[in-house]
Scaffold this active site. Structure first.
Site, PDB file in Angstrom:
ATOM      1  CD  GLU A  90      -2.608   1.815   0.392  1.00  6.84           C
ATOM      2  OE1 GLU A  90      -3.269   1.048  -0.039  1.00  6.84           O
ATOM      3  OE2 GLU A  90      -2.315   2.978  -0.096  1.00  6.84           O
TER       4      GLU A  90
ATOM      5  N   GLY B  61      -6.834   0.551   4.506  1.00  7.83           N
ATOM      6  CA  GLY B  61      -8.317   0.766   4.513  1.00  7.83           C
ATOM      7  C   GLY B  61      -8.590   1.454   3.162  1.00  7.83           C
ATOM      8  N   GLY B  62      -7.849   1.956   2.520  1.00  3.63           N
ATOM      9  CA  GLY B  62      -7.960   2.480   1.221  1.00  3.63           C
ATOM     10  C   GLY B  62      -9.039   3.620   1.295  1.00  3.63           C
TER      11      GLY B  62
ATOM     12  CB  CYS C 215     -13.784   2.025   2.067  1.00  3.29           C
ATOM     13  SG  CYS C 215     -15.231   1.621   3.147  1.00  3.29           S
TER      14      CYS C 215
ATOM     15  N   GLY D 288     -25.518  11.878  -7.491  1.00  4.35           N
ATOM     16  CA  GLY D 288     -25.461  10.581  -7.156  1.00  4.35           C
ATOM     17  C   GLY D 288     -25.127  10.517  -5.796  1.00  4.35           C
TER      18      GLY D 288
ATOM     19  CB  ILE E  44     -20.329  10.043  -3.459  1.00  2.03           C
ATOM     20  CG1 ILE E  44     -19.988   8.748  -3.408  1.00  2.03           C
ATOM     21  CG2 ILE E  44     -19.380  11.113  -2.877  1.00  2.03           C
ATOM     22  CD1 ILE E  44     -18.690   8.205  -4.251  1.00  2.03           C
TER      23      ILE E  44
ATOM     24  CG  ASP F  94     -13.951   0.666  -6.196  1.00  5.37           C
ATOM     25  OD1 ASP F  94     -14.940  -0.066  -5.731  1.00  5.37           O
ATOM     26  OD2 ASP F  94     -13.893   1.857  -5.863  1.00  5.37           O
TER      27      ASP F  94
ATOM     28  CB  ALA G 253     -16.619  -0.917   0.898  1.00  4.40           C
TER      29      ALA G 253
ATOM     30  CG  HIS H 255     -44.828  -5.073  17.834  1.00  7.34           C
ATOM     31  ND1 HIS H 255     -44.889  -4.354  16.585  1.00  7.34           N
ATOM     32  CD2 HIS H 255     -45.381  -4.593  18.844  1.00  7.34           C
ATOM     33  CE1 HIS H 255     -45.815  -3.275  17.275  1.00  7.34           C
ATOM     34  NE2 HIS H 255     -46.024  -3.514  18.458  1.00  7.34           N
TER      35      HIS H 255
HETATM   36  P1  FAD Z   1      -9.654   1.571  -2.831  1.00  8.19           P
HETATM   37  O1  FAD Z   1     -10.427   1.447  -1.557  1.00  8.19           O
HETATM   38  O2  FAD Z   1      -9.819   2.218  -3.883  1.00  8.19           O
HETATM   39  O3  FAD Z   1      -8.170   0.820  -2.228  1.00  8.19           O
HETATM   40  C1  FAD Z   1      -7.303   0.811  -3.385  1.00  8.19           C
HETATM   41  C2  FAD Z   1      -5.886   0.937  -2.506  1.00  8.19           C
HETATM   42  O4  FAD Z   1      -4.826   0.716  -3.488  1.00  8.19           O
HETATM   43  C3  FAD Z   1      -5.602   2.300  -2.078  1.00  8.19           C
HETATM   44  O5  FAD Z   1      -5.347   2.373  -0.933  1.00  8.19           O
HETATM   45  C4  FAD Z   1      -4.428   2.849  -3.330  1.00  8.19           C
HETATM   46  O6  FAD Z   1      -3.675   3.804  -2.378  1.00  8.19           O
HETATM   47  C5  FAD Z   1      -3.853   1.686  -3.394  1.00  8.19           C
HETATM   48  N1  FAD Z   1      -2.889   1.406  -4.579  1.00  8.19           N
HETATM   49  C6  FAD Z   1      -3.598   1.802  -6.010  1.00  8.19           C
HETATM   50  N2  FAD Z   1      -2.310   1.618  -6.904  1.00  8.19           N
HETATM   51  C7  FAD Z   1      -1.304   1.070  -5.892  1.00  8.19           C
HETATM   52  C8  FAD Z   1      -0.116   0.782  -6.224  1.00  8.19           C
HETATM   53  N3  FAD Z   1       0.353   0.508  -7.472  1.00  8.19           N
HETATM   54  N4  FAD Z   1       0.675   0.564  -5.188  1.00  8.19           N
HETATM   55  C9  FAD Z   1       0.321   0.622  -3.913  1.00  8.19           C
HETATM   56  N5  FAD Z   1      -0.744   0.648  -3.525  1.00  8.19           N
HETATM   57  C10 FAD Z   1      -1.589   1.157  -4.725  1.00  8.19           C
HETATM   58  N6  FAD Z   1     -18.738   2.136  -0.818  1.00  8.19           N
HETATM   59  C11 FAD Z   1     -19.772   1.489   0.145  1.00  8.19           C
HETATM   60  O7  FAD Z   1     -19.727   0.267  -0.033  1.00  8.19           O
HETATM   61  N7  FAD Z   1     -20.422   2.262   1.054  1.00  8.19           N
HETATM   62  C12 FAD Z   1     -20.391   3.462   1.134  1.00  8.19           C
HETATM   63  O8  FAD Z   1     -20.983   3.999   1.965  1.00  8.19           O
HETATM   64  C13 FAD Z   1     -19.336   4.064   0.375  1.00  8.19           C
HETATM   65  N8  FAD Z   1     -19.121   5.435   0.638  1.00  8.19           N
HETATM   66  C14 FAD Z   1     -18.180   6.167   0.001  1.00  8.19           C
HETATM   67  C15 FAD Z   1     -18.054   7.624   0.120  1.00  8.19           C
HETATM   68  C16 FAD Z   1     -17.311   8.273  -0.791  1.00  8.19           C
HETATM   69  C17 FAD Z   1     -17.012   9.699  -0.255  1.00  8.19           C
HETATM   70  C18 FAD Z   1     -16.584   7.442  -1.630  1.00  8.19           C
HETATM   71  C19 FAD Z   1     -15.340   8.149  -2.380  1.00  8.19           C
HETATM   72  C20 FAD Z   1     -16.436   6.203  -1.896  1.00  8.19           C
HETATM   73  C21 FAD Z   1     -17.563   5.457  -0.989  1.00  8.19           C
HETATM   74  N9  FAD Z   1     -17.773   4.197  -1.193  1.00  8.19           N
HETATM   75  C22 FAD Z   1     -18.574   3.552  -0.456  1.00  8.19           C
HETATM   76  C23 FAD Z   1     -17.087   3.456  -2.310  1.00  8.19           C
HETATM   77  C24 FAD Z   1     -16.035   2.594  -1.777  1.00  8.19           C
HETATM   78  O9  FAD Z   1     -15.132   3.580  -0.899  1.00  8.19           O
HETATM   79  C25 FAD Z   1     -15.158   1.637  -2.527  1.00  8.19           C
HETATM   80  O10 FAD Z   1     -15.932   0.832  -3.440  1.00  8.19           O
HETATM   81  C26 FAD Z   1     -13.859   0.716  -1.798  1.00  8.19           C
HETATM   82  O11 FAD Z   1     -13.268   1.559  -1.391  1.00  8.19           O
HETATM   83  C27 FAD Z   1     -13.218   0.091  -3.233  1.00  8.19           C
HETATM   84  O12 FAD Z   1     -12.273  -0.795  -2.485  1.00  8.19           O
HETATM   85  P2  FAD Z   1     -11.140  -1.320  -3.125  1.00  8.19           P
HETATM   86  O13 FAD Z   1     -10.414  -2.109  -2.110  1.00  8.19           O
HETATM   87  O14 FAD Z   1     -11.592  -1.815  -4.530  1.00  8.19           O
HETATM   88  O15 FAD Z   1     -10.157   0.048  -3.599  1.00  8.19           O
END
Ligand code: FAD
Length: 591
Positions: free
Chosen positions: A144, A150-151, A153, A302, A304, A432, A440, A564
């Site tokens: 990471e 935690g990305g 999310c 949407g 967000i 994603d 998430a 209930h």
């Molecule tokens: P991500 O969470 O995008 O994580 C990917 C990680 O990979 C990142 O930390 C990044 O730094 C790392 N990375 C990327 N490329 C590299 C690389 N080459 N080397 C090292 N590290 C790298 N979803 C829900 O289900 N419920 C919600 O309520 C919700 N609310 C949201 C609100 C907002 C404001 C936003 C923006 C999104 C929301 N989402 C929600 C969507 C959710 O955040 C994503 O669907 C989820 O985070 C996707 O998870 P992921 O593991 O695919 O990727």
């Protein structure tokens, strides 16, 4: 010279998708794979590339039109037989046709460490995959680039937005109590305190993940990982003080893997005509609560955008929203959305649906925005803050996946099969980066499937449905077949609705505006969808998901004793309605 129609390829089953940009005009010469138009659904944008080269004779579409698979974009005069392309990789959100498979690079160097599984990206998909693989007894590394796991999310998405929404909901709830004879003074809002609370929530969760990684002996490698071959990733080590900010230390580390799981997630879509200005923010910027404007524009109606709008509005900000589609919160049935819209009308000065943003200008006294379309004001509007919430783009092209031989679509998605395998059998992809819906809970489910396959089990992503929730006030939640989908796809359904005006708990809570709707297959009687609008709808939709997964019918759900008085009872009662008798409602008319 022959005339060729350039058409919309497979776009993952979406119909009537908005065209938000047209990149060509008559007389242009288009190259193979050149972007012709950009489409936008409620969650993402996608570029449609040319599958033949030539000179544009006629452009058949314009910005604001809607288009589906097979729709003609333009007619070109082919530049000669040699220019005609083999079928281009579709720029689809959930691509079905294969993107071209590149040749993997040969890596001749040596590795600093070897793992059974290397996971690239520490979001909900990535950390869940790493932990699940470690629980299977595999030696795992998680790469990471930012300071915390935690990305999106946990750091700048689901969790911080809900921490703020919780506070907004309490403020709004307290206001409702005035009608019950309980009055509070106007809240004093210490924005630093609120920001601090949000940061604390993030730190608790991300810190917890670091602890769980350690407990499982998962090696966390802080750095940006790029594939350098089919079994190697080179990591440029980073120092990162906070999420979305990292500097490279100059050190590199190469890891070898038997299996890799790509979980690189997605990023905010940037609209080309929007200038750089601190008063123009994306969702991450909005979550920082750096400024409390008087007037705020949300570009994109949407989930967000509407969630962030709810927070700002409760803190005293007047809202406008602009959305190209004919309604907000696309994906949910209109009857659910209408309840939300009625309850939230007081937050907005202008709800501009079927309208597009055509120009944005940063001036000293504000951001001036010009609109076009059904509800466009005649004059440019001045805003103190503009939130651009126009969707997210996948990061598939940002990790040199091609060097591992992994096919990535033109738009940046990585195609996978039901086992989450890419075209390279020992490399998986999740979250994603593999397609819609970008949520998430979908990422986590896919993560478990990929990890189990790495461990040699045979696991498949065979979930029937993935729920969607807008954590607005009231919440809107839906799953499976909606009425809109049924109409579009010609699915014969029956539906039953339980209005919360008849729910003891909703009335006691002073929040009886909502309803619960169940959708059944007209032929089999099995539940295939459902929607809830009302407080805590998101917490309750899981029961409908379970009912769909279990193949329940209305008798199964209606005969299940719900406690209930609860809001969850409304699901059982909606099923009773489907069964012909609900004793909490007036007698139903017999056909
Ligand atoms: P991500 O969470 O995008 O994580 C990917 C990680 O990979 C990142 O930390 C990044 O730094 C790392 N990375 C990327 N490329 C590299 C690389 N080459 N080397 C090292 N590290 C790298 N979803 C829900 O289900 N419920 C919600 O309520 C919700 N609310 C949201 C609100 C907002 C404001 C936003 C923006 C999104 C929301 N989402 C929600 C969507 C959710 O955040 C994503 O669907 C989820 O985070 C996707 O998870 P992921 O593991 O695919 O990727």
């Amino acid at each position: 010279m022959s005339l060729i129609e350039l058409k919309v390829p497979d776009i993952g089953g979406h119909d009537n998708v908005d065209i938000i940009a047209v990149e060509i005009k008559a007389g242009d010469t288009v190259a193979l794979e050149q972007t012709l138009i950009t489409l936008e659904t409620d969650k993402a944008t996608m570029d449609v590339p040319a599958d033949a080269a030539g000179v544009v004779k006629e452009v058949k579409v314009k910005v604001g039109d809607k288009i589906s698979e097979g729709g003609v974009i333009a007619v070109i005069e082919a530049a000669g037989a040699a220019a005609e392309a083999p079928k281009a990789a579709p720029a689809a959100e959930a691509p079905k046709a294969a993107a071209p498979a590149p040749q993997a690079a040969q890596f001749a160097g040596s590795a600093d460490a070897e793992y059974d599984v290397v996971v690239l990206g520490g979001g909900p998909g990535g950390y869940s995959a790493a932990f699940a693989a470690a629980d299977e007894g595999l030696k795992v590394a998680l790469i990471e680039q930012y300071s915390t796991l935690g990305g999106v999310c946990l750091n700048v998405g689901c969790i911080p937005s809900k921490a703020l929404l919780h506070n907004a909901a309490v403020i709004d709830e307290v206001k409702h109590l005035a009608a019950n004879g309980i009055k509070f003074n106007e809240p004093e809002i210490d924005i630093n305190g609120l920001r601090g609370y949000k940061e604390k929530v993030i730190a608790k969760l991300t810190g917890g993940l670091a602890g769980m990684a350690k407990a499982r002996k998962v090696d966390i490698i802080r750095g940006n990982g790029q594939f350098v071959g089919a079994n190697h990733i080179e990591v440029s080590l980073t120092e990162s003080a906070q999420y979305e900010q990292a500097t490279q230390t100059g050190e590199k580390k190469t890891v070898a893997f038997k299996n890799a799981i790509i979980a690189v997630g997605s990023r905010v879509v940037k609209l080309p005509f929007i200038p750089e200005d601190p008063r123009i923010v994306d969702s991450t910027g909005a979550l920082e609560l750096r400024q409390m404007p008087e007037r705020m524009l949300i570009i994109g109606g949407g989930i967000i955008g509407l969630e962030m709008g709810t927070v700002y509005s409760t803190l005293g900000v007047r809202l406008d929203v602009v959305e190209m589609m004919d309604g907000l919160m696309q994906g949910a049935d209109r009857d659910l959305e209408k309840v939300w819209e009625k309850m939230n009308a007081h937050r907005f000065d202008n709800i501009m649906t079927s309208t597009k943003t055509v120009a944005v200008e940063a001036k000293e006294d504000g951001i001036y925005v010009t609109f076009e379309g059904a509800k466009a004001p005649k004059e440019p509007q001045r805003y103190d803050l503009v939130l651009v919430a126009a969707g997210r783009a996948p990061n598939g092209k940002l990790c040199s996946a091609e060097k591992a031989g992994v096919a990535v679509t033109d738009r940046g998605f990585i195609e996978v099969d039901k086992q989450q395998r890419t075209n390279v059998p020992h490399i998986y992809a999740i979250g994603d980066v593999v397609g819609q819906p970008m949520l998430a809970h979908k990422a986590v489910h896919e993560a478990h499937v990929a990890a189990e396959n790495c461990a040699g089990h045979k696991a498949y992503f065979d979930a029937r449905v993935i729920p969607g929730v807008a954590y607005t006030d009231p919440e809107v939640a839906w799953v499976g077949v909606t009425e809109e989908i049924a109409k579009r796809d010609g699915i014969k359904i029956t539906k039953s609705v339980f209005p919360w005006a008849a729910s003891g708990r909703a009335i006691a809570n002073g929040r009886d505006e909502g309803f619960t709707k169940l959708i059944f297959d007209a032929e089999t009687g099995h539940i295939i969808g459902g929607g809830i609008v009302g407080t805590h709808a998101g917490d309750m939709i899981g029961e409908i998901c379970l009912a769909i997964e279990m193949g329940c019918d209305a008798v199964d759900i209606g005969s299940t004793i719900h406690p209930h008085p609860t809001l969850g009872e409304s699901i059982g009662m909606a099923a009773e309605v489907a069964n012909g008798t609900c004793t909490d409602l007036p007698p139903q008319k017999k056909a």
